[in-house]
Design a protein around this motif. Structure first.
Motif, mmCIF file in Angstrom:
data_model
loop_
_atom_site.group_PDB
_atom_site.id
_atom_site.type_symbol
_atom_site.label_atom_id
_atom_site.label_comp_id
_atom_site.label_asym_id
_atom_site.label_seq_id
_atom_site.Cartn_x
_atom_site.Cartn_y
_atom_site.Cartn_z
ATOM 1 N N GLU A 5 94.521 20.610 -74.907
ATOM 2 C CA GLU A 5 93.993 19.771 -75.980
ATOM 3 C C GLU A 5 95.129 19.118 -76.758
ATOM 4 O OE1 GLU A 5 91.085 20.075 -79.942
ATOM 5 O OE2 GLU A 5 91.621 21.879 -78.799
ATOM 6 N N ASP A 6 96.187 19.875 -76.995
ATOM 7 C CA ASP A 6 97.331 19.332 -77.744
ATOM 8 C C ASP A 6 97.951 18.151 -77.007
ATOM 9 O OD1 ASP A 6 96.975 21.174 -79.739
ATOM 10 O OD2 ASP A 6 98.489 22.579 -78.989
ATOM 11 N N PHE B 249 96.495 16.304 -74.740
ATOM 12 C CA PHE B 249 95.500 15.222 -74.714
ATOM 13 C C PHE B 249 95.651 14.376 -75.977
ATOM 14 C CE2 PHE B 249 91.546 13.012 -75.019
ATOM 15 C CZ PHE B 249 91.006 12.944 -73.746
ATOM 16 N N ASN B 250 95.668 15.034 -77.117
ATOM 17 C CA ASN B 250 95.783 14.315 -78.388
ATOM 18 C C ASN B 250 97.140 13.635 -78.535
ATOM 19 O OD1 ASN B 250 93.210 15.165 -79.094
ATOM 20 N ND2 ASN B 250 93.938 16.968 -80.192
ATOM 21 N N GLU B 251 98.178 14.305 -78.100
ATOM 22 C CA GLU B 251 99.537 13.761 -78.240
ATOM 23 C C GLU B 251 99.746 12.504 -77.403
ATOM 24 O OE1 GLU B 251 103.962 15.057 -76.693
ATOM 25 O OE2 GLU B 251 102.626 16.654 -77.390
ATOM 26 N N ILE C 253 95.776 9.689 -77.962
ATOM 27 C CA ILE C 253 95.403 9.119 -79.263
ATOM 28 C C ILE C 253 96.315 7.972 -79.699
ATOM 29 C CG2 ILE C 253 95.286 9.643 -81.745
ATOM 30 C CD1 ILE C 253 93.840 12.198 -81.050
ATOM 31 N N ASP D 122 94.944 4.297 -80.547
ATOM 32 C CA ASP D 122 95.208 3.684 -81.855
ATOM 33 C C ASP D 122 95.797 2.286 -81.700
ATOM 34 O OD1 ASP D 122 94.260 5.870 -83.204
ATOM 35 O OD2 ASP D 122 96.224 6.784 -83.524
ATOM 36 N N ASN E 5 83.580 10.148 -86.877
ATOM 37 C CA ASN E 5 84.421 9.411 -85.929
ATOM 38 C C ASN E 5 84.682 8.014 -86.483
ATOM 39 O OD1 ASN E 5 85.799 8.471 -83.725
ATOM 40 N ND2 ASN E 5 84.040 8.413 -82.348
ATOM 41 N N TRP F 79 82.713 12.908 -75.908
ATOM 42 C CA TRP F 79 83.684 11.988 -75.310
ATOM 43 C C TRP F 79 83.498 11.869 -73.797
ATOM 44 C CZ3 TRP F 79 89.187 13.116 -77.793
ATOM 45 C CH2 TRP F 79 89.121 12.819 -79.172
ATOM 46 N N TYR G 296 89.647 20.311 -73.548
ATOM 47 C CA TYR G 296 90.644 19.360 -74.049
ATOM 48 C C TYR G 296 90.025 18.323 -74.970
ATOM 49 C CZ TYR G 296 93.146 21.051 -69.863
ATOM 50 O OH TYR G 296 93.726 21.818 -68.882
ATOM 51 N N ALA G 297 88.733 18.054 -74.790
ATOM 52 C CA ALA G 297 88.054 16.997 -75.544
ATOM 53 C C ALA G 297 86.628 17.437 -75.835
ATOM 54 C CB ALA G 297 88.055 15.693 -74.731
ATOM 55 N N ILE H 114 87.842 6.776 -77.397
ATOM 56 C CA ILE H 114 88.461 7.749 -76.498
ATOM 57 C C ILE H 114 87.382 8.400 -75.643
ATOM 58 C CG2 ILE H 114 89.817 9.869 -76.321
ATOM 59 C CD1 ILE H 114 91.183 9.184 -78.872
#
Length: 310
Positions: A207-208, A210-212, A215, A219, A186, A241, A236-237, A225
């Motif tokens: 999950e997709d 969540f990341n989209e 993140i 950043d 990480n 986390w 999803y995570a 996160i």
């Protein structure tokens, strides 16, 4: 009275949780000593000696402490426990693993997860997922305590000049041994030490997504996160986390909760955050009850817009 704090460290530096634990120790009254048990941990002992308020550091150095096995560290603590009225651990995975062993061997009742020191023998701790505060008084000669680090400000990491005393290493009975570890890589701040946390909930849907959605915001903010238990249970995570009663207890400067309704379990893990921002399309979501700033909006529109504006 003399208080012993068990330092958490990586053999090179002292972890932030130790600084909060030192503050709790100072509130108990008397002198504060710190035990650094490690392998080639001279740098960590030196760092501990510089913590404001610490009057002595014990340094036990041996290969048996390389992986901080609870059995070995507990044996080391017990070897010097007789001179102390209080023995304090941070209420982390490590502290919760070692403290009960020490309390059992000393035949005293452990006092867990304190958030305030009322007097040397009286402490406050949250119960019922933080919905009530219990005041606990102990008559034990030695009080073994774990400290909720979010309840205490960290002591200054510099300014002290405590002497370091090297003591003989004492290990456990040898029945436990280190086999291996699998540590998730990480490059973000550690969740429990992060100043900014961005958390997502089950409303993200996958999950997709969540990341989209989450993140890019993390950043931009340089944030760790987090996730609600529902999001973790749904896949999803990852588990590490999870923020909440059965996850990690955090208190960052800024906590952004997107798509999190605010169940009691989750609120117990983050309501001590300095500034809480909630984004949820449900105006009745409990998260708005603890939020400093609330935005009633669709997170799939609001979060990307926020990311773009930063």
């Amino acid at each position: 009275m003399t208080v012993l704090v068990i330092a958490e460290h990586d053999n090179a530096s002292v972890k932030g949780a130790t600084l909060n634990t030192v503050t709790a120790a100072l509130a108990c009254g008397g002198e504060v000593h710190v035990l650094v048990a490690g392998a080639a941990a001279g740098a960590a002992a030196q760092a501990a000696s510089q913590i404001a308020g610490v009057t002595k550091v014990y340094h036990a150095d041996d290969a048996c402490f390389a992986h901080a096995l609870a059995e070995n560290v507990a044996a080391q603590v017990l070897s010097i426990a007789s001179g102390y009225t209080h023995i304090l651990f941070a209420a982390t995975a490590s502290g919760k693993n070692i403290a009960p062993r020490v309390a059992a061997k000393l035949d005293v009742a452990q006092i867990s997860d304190i958030s305030k020191v009322d007097s040397p023998d009286t402490f406050e701790r949250p119960i019922y997922a933080g919905n009530a505060i219990a005041t606990v008084q102990s008559a034990d000669a030695v009080k073994v305590i774990t400290v909720r680090t979010t309840g205490f400000d960290p002591a200054a990491a510099t300014g002290g000049s405590a002497p370091i005393e090297v003591i003989a290493a004492v290990s456990g009975d040898g029945k436990a041994s280190f086999v291996g570890s699998e540590i998730a890589a990480n490059d973000r701040p550690e969740l429990t030490a992060a100043k900014i946390i961005v958390s997502g909930g089950r409303a993200l849907g996958s999950e997709d997504k969540f990341n989209e959605v989450m993140i890019p915001l993390a950043d931009k903010l340089g944030a760790a996160i987090g996730a609600s238990r529902a999001a973790v249970d749904a896949g999803y995570a990852p588990n590490d986390w999870q923020v909440g009663q059965t996850g990690k207890i955090v208190a960052p400067q800024l906590y952004v909760a997107a798509g999190i309704s605010g169940a009691i379990q989750h609120l117990a893990g983050m309501k001590d955050s300095k500034v809480i921002v909630a984004i949820n399309k449900d105006p009745e979501a409990p998260i708005f009850g603890v939020a400093d700033y609330g935005l009633e909006a669709d997170l799939f529109e609001a979060v990307p817009a926020l990311t773009k504006a930063l």
